[in-house]
Structure formats: C-alpha cells, structure tokens
Design an enzyme around this catalytic site. Sequence first.
Site, PDB file in Angstrom:
ATOM      1  N   HIS A 114       1.128  -1.484  -0.512  1.00 56.92           N
ATOM      2  CA  HIS A 114       0.333   0.172   0.309  1.00 56.92           C
ATOM      3  C   HIS A 114       0.716   1.062  -0.200  1.00 56.92           C
ATOM      4  CE1 HIS A 114      -3.193   2.393   1.505  1.00 56.92           C
ATOM      5  NE2 HIS A 114      -2.504   2.901   1.353  1.00 56.92           N
ATOM      6  N   GLU A 115       1.636   1.383   0.658  1.00 60.68           N
ATOM      7  CA  GLU A 115       2.486   2.869   1.074  1.00 60.68           C
ATOM      8  C   GLU A 115       3.622   2.572  -0.260  1.00 60.68           C
ATOM      9  OE1 GLU A 115       1.950   4.948   2.847  1.00 60.68           O
ATOM     10  OE2 GLU A 115       0.673   3.402   3.954  1.00 60.68           O
TER      11      GLU A 115
ATOM     12  N   HIS B 190       1.693   4.775  -3.022  1.00 57.56           N
ATOM     13  CA  HIS B 190       1.990   6.146  -2.756  1.00 57.56           C
ATOM     14  C   HIS B 190       3.218   6.498  -3.311  1.00 57.56           C
ATOM     15  CE1 HIS B 190      -1.960   6.207  -0.448  1.00 57.56           C
ATOM     16  NE2 HIS B 190      -1.559   6.320   0.164  1.00 57.56           N
TER      17      HIS B 190
ATOM     18  N   HIS C 155       3.320   6.424  -7.047  1.00 55.10           N
ATOM     19  CA  HIS C 155       2.174   7.607  -7.972  1.00 55.10           C
ATOM     20  C   HIS C 155       3.201   8.950  -7.821  1.00 55.10           C
ATOM     21  CE1 HIS C 155      -1.930   9.657  -7.405  1.00 55.10           C
ATOM     22  NE2 HIS C 155      -1.116   9.322  -8.436  1.00 55.10           N
TER      23      HIS C 155
END
Length: 668
Positions: A446-447, A450, A453
Amino acid sequence: MKADCALDDVKEAISTAKSNIESIKSQKTPTYENTIRALDRATMDLNRVWTYLNHLESVADTDELRCAVNAAMPLVSEFYSSIPLDSGLYARVADYAKTGEALSLKGSGRRLLDETILDFELNGAGLSADKKKRLSQIETRLSLATQKFSENVLDDTKRFFLHLKDKSELSGLPDNAVKTAAKKAAERNLDGWVFTLEQPSFVPFMTYADSDALRERLWRASARLASDGEFSNWNLIREILSLRQEKAEILSRANFADVVLCRRMARDGKTAMKFVEDLHAKFKRPFEAEWKALLNFARSQNLADSDGLIPPWRVAYVSEKFRKNKYDFDPESLRDYFPMDSVLNGLFEICRRLFGIKVSKSELDCLAWDSSVEMFEMRSESGGLMGYFYTDFTPRKSKRAGAWMNLLSPRDAETPALGVIAGNLSEPLDGKPALLSYDDVLTLFHEFGHLIHFFAMDSSEIGLRNVAWDFVELPSQIMENWCRDKTALDLFARHWKTGEKIPEDLYAKFKKSLKFMGANAAMRQLSFAKIDLEMHMSAAKFAAAEDINGLALDVLKGYMHKYSVVPPVILPRFTHLFGDSVGYAAGYYSYKWAEVLDADAFTRFEREGIFNSATGREFAEKILRVGNEIPPEKAFENFMSRGPDVSALVERSVDFADSDVYGGECAC
C-alpha cells in the site's frame, strides 16, 4: 536538520519565500514565467524545510524537536495562510489572467493558472480585512491545536505497557509475538514480557491470547487513549470543530466538509454522505449475517457472555477461532513465508514488470535518523533517476503509530525526488529475519503504491503534482491486489529458511478465507467515514455536546453491533481527523471511495493479465503520471473507458456463496 537550528532554518526559509512573493508583486509586466510559475515555486524552500522538520518529529520525537516544531508552527501557519489573502498578489495574478498570453494558454499552463485563481478564491482573497485577519488567526490556532492532539495521542500511547512475568499468561500467543514481547521487556531492563499498544504487539495479543482478563486490560488501555486525564483530547475536539466551522462560515460555506471537498471528486459533504450511506445499504445485510454467524459460533464454544453477546476485547479472539474452524487456516501460518527482504524484492519486481521502474539499494550514505533505516533508489524504464527513498519499519517509542508515505521533496529538473515509507512492522528476532504478518505485507504494498505515484508524477509544474484526496488512495490500494494472487505471491513468498513457496493447500485455505468477515471490515471503515462527515457537517451540535462519545454512538447506530460492553468511539485518538489542520477531516470516506476505484480498475488487470505490461504501462501513463493535469474522474475514465462501478468492491469483500452465513441465499 537538528532541533537547535530548526527554528532558524524555518525563519530563513520564510524570509526567502516572502522575498519571492514580493518579487512577483513588483513585476511591471506580468508573464506566466514571472507570475504563475514563480508563485508555484515561491515556497519550495520552506516546503522542504517544514516537511523535513515534521518528518523528523514523526520518526524520532524528542522534547527539543517538539519544542522547535511548536515554536515554528505559528510562523509557518501565519505565512502560508497569508498567501491567498495577499491583495497585491491576487491583483497581480488577476492582471496576468487578462493578458493575451494567459488567454491563449493550453494544457498544463492553463490548468495551473485556473488552479491558482481557484486557490485564491476558495481561500478568502475577496474577504474584508477583518475577515482575512480572523481567518489567519484560525489557521494558526488550528495548527497548534491539531499538533497538541497528536502529541497527546503519542504521549498517552507511550506511557502504557503490559508487563507479564508468568509464562502461563502467554497461552495461545504465537511464538513470534512472545519473542517480540521478550525483546520489548529487555529494552526496558525488565524480566518477562512486555506488550504495548503498538500494532505489532497489540494485534497478536488481542487475537490470540487465551486470557480474557488480560485482553480486557489491554483493550481498555487502548480504548481510553487520550480520553481522560492530562492527555484528554475531548476539549481539543470541541475547539477544532468550532474553528473549522467558523472558517467555513467566513468562506461562505455551509460547513467544513463543503470547504474541504469542493475540489475533490465528491465536491461537497452531501455527495460524500450519500456515497457512505449507499455503500452502507449494500453491506448492511452481509454485515448483520456475518455477525450473527460469529455470535452463533461464540455461543457454541461457550465464548459468549450470559446475555449471548461478546465484549469488544473478545471479538478478534473469537473471530480467529471461527476462521480456524471454518477454513482450517491461521494467518500466522503465512508468517514464515514473508521475510522482509524477500517481500521488498518481490514488490520491486512486480512494479518492474508492471510499470517498468527499477528499484535497488542506494550506494549513497544513508545519513538517517535511526540505524535500522535503509535507502533505495528508483529509476525509470529508460534508466533515468526518479528519486531516492528511505524505508523505516522498526517500532520505536519516539515514532508515531501507523504507517505512511511522505514525499520529502519533489523531483525538479536535475534534482531527484526524496521520499520515505514508514511503519511499525514486525522486527528481526533470535537470528531470524523480520518475518511479516500478512497485514504487514499489505501495508508495504500500500505505502509503496503511494511512493510510486508521487515519484511518477512528472508535470513540469510542481503545483500540478498532486491529486484529489479521494483519488490519492487508488494507486496505493490497487497494489494490495497483487498480495492475493498465487502467481504474484510466488515471486516473493518464500520460506525464510528453506526457500519453499507457499504450499498449494495452504494457499487454497488462505484464498477461501480472504472474504472472512469482509462486510464487517467494510462497515468499520464506513462508520469512521460516517462520524467524520456528521461531525464536520454538524459541528456546532458536536462541539456543544456534553457527551460527544454518546452522541457519536447514537449517530453510528446501524454501523456498529451490540456488545455485552459498549465500546467508546475512536475520536479522542483519531489523528486522521484531528491530528492535522485538514488531514482526512471530512475526507475519511476517501478510503472507501478510492477502494471502489481500485477494485473496479483491477478488474481490467484480471481480464488482461495481472502482469500484462501493456496494461501496467497504461495505468502508469493514465493514472500515476498525470497528477492534477486533468480531473481525477477523467483520469479514471481514460483508463477504464467508463465511470466507476461499485459492484467490484462488494464482490471482492463478501462471499455471498457462504452457506454458513447466508444459508445458500444470495444476499445481493
């Protein structure tokens, strides 16, 4: 950066930013370069210094550092809030907007100009002098109040620990949890075992410890965090809500939700609330059916109280027993297959296949805040350096709870980006590598989503390298899907000692269990979103309430189950809402909003191949790279050739074919 020079660094950066803005205002002939782009970059030094300082406080908190942050915060807040209220600066931007050059702008230039003007309009540029002054005061006070809220949560969390000396009290706990607790005790120069409120310690204890009394003790310590005594946050919640509502009224908005959401996909609080309530309706029946099945199991195992219900400190324990009974599966059985380095390398390989990016250990001197921190570099498919990032996964008393990604400084011209992914994950023990839980693995993916992105956004305009808050979780949450697929897991899930892949029979049990209590997990997130929006759309009611907890419980009827002991709400420790001047306030719904987007977008990977490089590159081009150069709904449509469909999320979350729960009926 060191605490003793931090305030001077901040003051110098503010001075530089002020000079940059004065230079813009003094331009006799405004152009795009000397006005719009110059304003976009005017505060870059301050942004970097302030981000570094807050980052250090989050990972290596000290009294000196905290004092430096609190001393600098009013100065920084006052300066940032003064920018859109500067009449001369607004006039200069407005003058430029009328020029022939401005009227002929296209693409990113047009977008940045429009966004800049909107920044001024939405943040009070047209207000009277008195209202501008009050708005600036509100921003300063909000920054201090929310900082204090976070400090109270951290300090109250740090002061509690459960010290056990009798080995029999460890009954039921996994070996990894016991060894971690022994290490925590040794760090405090204590014999026995220590359990804390940090997630790697708290979650296994609440899930596996056989002692109901000890689980109750740990749960009560967590449930009362920052709710009484010197660290109580209730009055700060009242003040923060009141200040946010006053800000909304000054800006001619009905409530703070409308202020925050006007530039997000939801647009306003009413639309966000409708989304939450519509999703609640879709999950309501499976939410109730799952709970009924859990209670029936608890009663059959003599794990319910005399009223047939269970207390909140027994929920995770009973749930794990129920999962084991249904699927013959224990998530701890996967831990040996998730050594940290292997998971990271697999994550990097998946991203190479999908997006063409290449990640490797950096040869630079790490120069980090803790010896456990490592540094990596990320390169594009063509070999260009995109940026460096730190990894910090070790729990420490000086580190805030949770997991996060932070862009410390953006990529600019020849300067690479700098970022960090941080969390409180499982640690190395007894000569073994750090063996992660499945939830730890999800957190890493998940991190890192980020991070990719924010490293991938490459607009020439720094101000367009951001996205709406209800879109920002799409790239992070979609990465979690690769943790559920056997082909992807085989890239990194290898036994730490033998190198063996997850056996087929174990994976089959894991796969069947993925939707276990899925509607309850979804409803938990929806309950947070519901109370968040209610508080920020009806701030006066909550600020005036003598018992905010009781009022919140009334609001959440239908979103929570009935327990034998009523649990308090999370609000006094909910840093997502009250630990930042804005943060996720009125925006917690974003997690579920983006989850709708991610579940739907992943259906394309499922159709075309989860390692289809063409699909991955298109996702990178149309979702990751564009930032705010186009509206987020357009970015999603560009990738999917249509708008989002909520059904993919519901199907991913709930096993409607589970006859134990639904009796063979479809609960759609």
